[in-house]
Design an enzyme around this catalytic site. Structure first.
Site, PDB file in Angstrom:
ATOM      1  N   TYR A   1       0.862  -1.193   0.000  1.00 51.09           N
ATOM      2  CA  TYR A   1       0.000   0.000   0.000  1.00 51.09           C
ATOM      3  C   TYR A   1       0.890   1.231   0.000  1.00 51.09           C
ATOM      4  CZ  TYR A   1      -5.000  -0.815   0.132  1.00 51.09           C
ATOM      5  OH  TYR A   1      -6.282  -1.081  -0.233  1.00 51.09           O
TER       6      TYR A   1
ATOM      7  N   GLU B   1      -0.341   4.913  -0.525  1.00 50.49           N
ATOM      8  CA  GLU B   1      -1.017   6.202  -0.728  1.00 50.49           C
ATOM      9  C   GLU B   1      -0.008   7.349  -0.604  1.00 50.49           C
ATOM     10  OE1 GLU B   1      -2.692   3.746   0.669  1.00 50.49           O
ATOM     11  OE2 GLU B   1      -4.866   4.124   0.651  1.00 50.49           O
TER      12      GLU B   1
ATOM     13  N   ASP C   1      -7.182  13.981 -24.606  1.00 44.20           N
ATOM     14  CA  ASP C   1      -7.278  12.570 -24.203  1.00 44.20           C
ATOM     15  C   ASP C   1      -6.682  11.767 -25.361  1.00 44.20           C
ATOM     16  OD1 ASP C   1      -7.995   9.946 -23.833  1.00 44.20           O
ATOM     17  OD2 ASP C   1     -10.045  10.377 -23.205  1.00 44.20           O
TER      18      ASP C   1
ATOM     19  N   THR D   1      -4.603   6.276 -21.590  1.00 44.12           N
ATOM     20  CA  THR D   1      -4.480   4.930 -21.049  1.00 44.12           C
ATOM     21  C   THR D   1      -3.104   4.426 -21.488  1.00 44.12           C
ATOM     22  OG1 THR D   1      -5.653   4.099 -22.983  1.00 44.12           O
ATOM     23  CG2 THR D   1      -6.926   4.312 -20.955  1.00 44.12           C
TER      24      THR D   1
ATOM     25  N   LYS E   1      -3.242   0.712 -24.979  1.00 48.15           N
ATOM     26  CA  LYS E   1      -3.720   0.635 -26.366  1.00 48.15           C
ATOM     27  C   LYS E   1      -2.500   0.633 -27.295  1.00 48.15           C
ATOM     28  CE  LYS E   1      -8.278   2.589 -25.362  1.00 48.15           C
ATOM     29  NZ  LYS E   1      -8.304   3.276 -24.056  1.00 48.15           N
TER      30      LYS E   1
ATOM     31  N   ARG F   1      -2.880  -2.537 -18.463  1.00 47.96           N
ATOM     32  CA  ARG F   1      -4.141  -1.809 -18.336  1.00 47.96           C
ATOM     33  C   ARG F   1      -3.975  -0.734 -17.267  1.00 47.96           C
ATOM     34  NH1 ARG F   1      -8.879  -3.056 -20.802  1.00 47.96           N
ATOM     35  NH2 ARG F   1      -7.535  -4.134 -22.269  1.00 47.96           N
TER      36      ARG F   1
HETATM   37  N1  DSN Z   1     -12.959   1.012 -24.494  1.00 41.95           N
HETATM   38  C1  DSN Z   1     -12.129   1.978 -25.173  1.00 41.95           C
HETATM   39  C2  DSN Z   1     -12.210   1.849 -26.640  1.00 41.95           C
HETATM   40  O1  DSN Z   1     -12.488   0.760 -27.114  1.00 41.95           O
HETATM   41  O2  DSN Z   1     -11.983   2.815 -27.335  1.00 41.95           O
HETATM   42  C3  DSN Z   1     -12.437   3.367 -24.747  1.00 41.95           C
HETATM   43  O3  DSN Z   1     -12.657   3.421 -23.399  1.00 41.95           O
END
Ligand code: DSN
Length: 419
Positions: free
Chosen positions: A53, A55, A199, A225, A228, A234
């Site tokens: 942990y 924080e 974003d 994120t 991707k 993730r």
């Molecule tokens: N789930 C993502 C996507 O497929 O673009 C976005 O959150």
């Protein structure tokens, strides 16, 4: 990884994981937001760092015993800064929507006006959709793509911004295949006194590799994120100007989250290291090349591509050009072992659960090493499956071809338990 303990202790779960591993090995992943992580990223996730942990932030924790965790988090931060030329990075956000929630929380107040792209035009739920926290808490005004070009129309954005005087403008999308005019957004935001928020969840890897324009040095705050095109675990992160560092950090913790996931932050550090390597540039370049070839092959076969093509890793296809809905097309392609996601198209007359489009992405198949020749074969299979959707034997035969190609291009360095 041999998973020998899991195999012994929980064979029931191991069997399920094995099945998914086999599915990933034998089928083709064309969901634009998915990718395969390297074995090193996977190994970093499966470490004792999950036991801690922590924080707080490096040097300022609310729990003891965090000297080593500090090293992990600082390493991830420094690598992310280098990758995106960022002044400040917070690597703790657990995923994309929580990261975006923290950004709003850091910069604006509930009820404040924000400009975001409409969901069916390519925006994300967290960019102001009424059923999402963003649309419920903030006064979102939604811009759209141009009806003719199906691209963002900066004149229109400017008109809306001058009329609405938002506190923040959001750019960067989930189902938009074109380069984004970051400088224009910045100019408009400066004119109306709005914060700029990008974003870049979808294109982060392409931006990190220098294949797409980088908003980080320009915008006030940028979220992404990490799983991707960036090909990490993730999770998510927020990058911002130094002057906003404190408010962003406070918004993430204690504002939004408790303890960070230190094992995931370690895996983020690994992914950032991989993305800094030269061969990641080749990967990003090929990902875009593959998407462009797919767009032109499908266009030649009579499919309507939203905006007429792509500059990035994805394309949205209007399936009504083949008298199908997106859901029907998704189901047909599932039968040949190609995963895609149904997608709305601009001004979609159909509902989000059964929209008119399909979104294709090339990040995962490019990680497998597929190039232009393979993309041409894939486009032919997609078209043949759509044309022969009632003929089970044709679909089965294409499924066999898809599997054969996948086995010829195994997931490199993957966690693939199934051999
Ligand atoms: N789930 C993502 C996507 O497929 O673009 C976005 O959150």
């Amino acid at each position: 990884m041999d998973y020998k303990n899991l195999t012994l202790e929980d064979p029931e779960l191991m069997r399920i994981i094995d099945s998914e591993s086999k599915r990933q090995a034998e089928e083709m992943e064309m969901i634009a937001s998915e990718n395969y992580v390297s074995k090193s990223v996977l190994e970093a996730m499966a470490t004792v760092l999950t036991n801690k942990y922590s924080e707080g932030y490096p040097g300022k924790r609310y729990y003891g015993g965090n000297q080593i965790i500090d090293e992990v988090e600082s390493l991830a931060i420094e690598r992310a800064k280098e990758l995106f030329s960022a002044e400040h990075v917070n690597v703790q956000p657990l995923s994309g929507s929580p990261a975006n929630a923290a950004v709003y929380f850091a910069f604006i107040k509930p009820g404040d006006k924000v400009l975001g792209l409409k969901l069916d035009h390519g925006g994300h739920l967290s960019h102001g959709h009424p059923i999402n926290f963003s649309g419920m808490l903030y006064d979102f005004v939604q811009y759209e793509v141009n009806a003719k070009t199906e691209k963002i129309d900066m004149e229109e954005v400017k008109k809306i911004a001058l009329r609405e005087k938002p506190k923040m403008i959001v750019a960067g999308y989930s189902a938009y295949s074109r380069e984004i005019e970051w400088e224009e957004f910045k100019k408009i935001a400066d004119e109306v006194g709005a914060y700029t928020f990008a974003d870049i969840a979808h294109t982060a890897g392409l931006i990190a590799a220098g294949e797409m324009n980088n908003p980080v040095p320009l915008f006030d705050v940028v979220s992404t994120t990490t799983h991707k095109t960036l090909r990490g675990p993730r999770g998510a992160m927020i990058m911002c100007k130094k002057e906003y560092a404190k408010q962003v950090d406070r918004a993430v913790f204690p504002g939004m989250q408790g303890g960070p996931h230190d094992h995931i932050n370690a895996a983020k550090a690994v992914a950032f290291k991989e993305a800094l390597e030269d061969n990641f540039k080749d990967y990003a370049k090929q990902t875009i090349k593959n998407a462009k070839v797919l767009a032109s092959e499908l266009t030649a076969k009579g499919y309507k591509i939203i905006s007429g093509g792509t500059d990035n890793h994805l394309l949205v296809v209007d399936m009504t050009s083949k008298n199908l809905t997106g859901k029907e097309a998704e189901t047909i392609l599932d039968r040949i072992g190609i995963s895609v996601s149904r997608s709305t198209i601009p001004n979609d007359p159909n509902p989000p659960m059964n929209p008119s489009g399909v979104r294709f992405g090339t990040p995962a198949i490019t990680t497998r090493g597929m190039k232009e020749d393979e993309i041409k074969r894939i486009a032919a299979w997609i078209d043949s499956a759509i044309a022969n959707k009632q003929k089970i034997e044709v679909l089965e035969s294409i499924r066999g071809e898809v599997k054969k190609l996948c086995l010829e291009f195994p997931i490199p360095d993957s966690f693939c338990h199934f051999d």
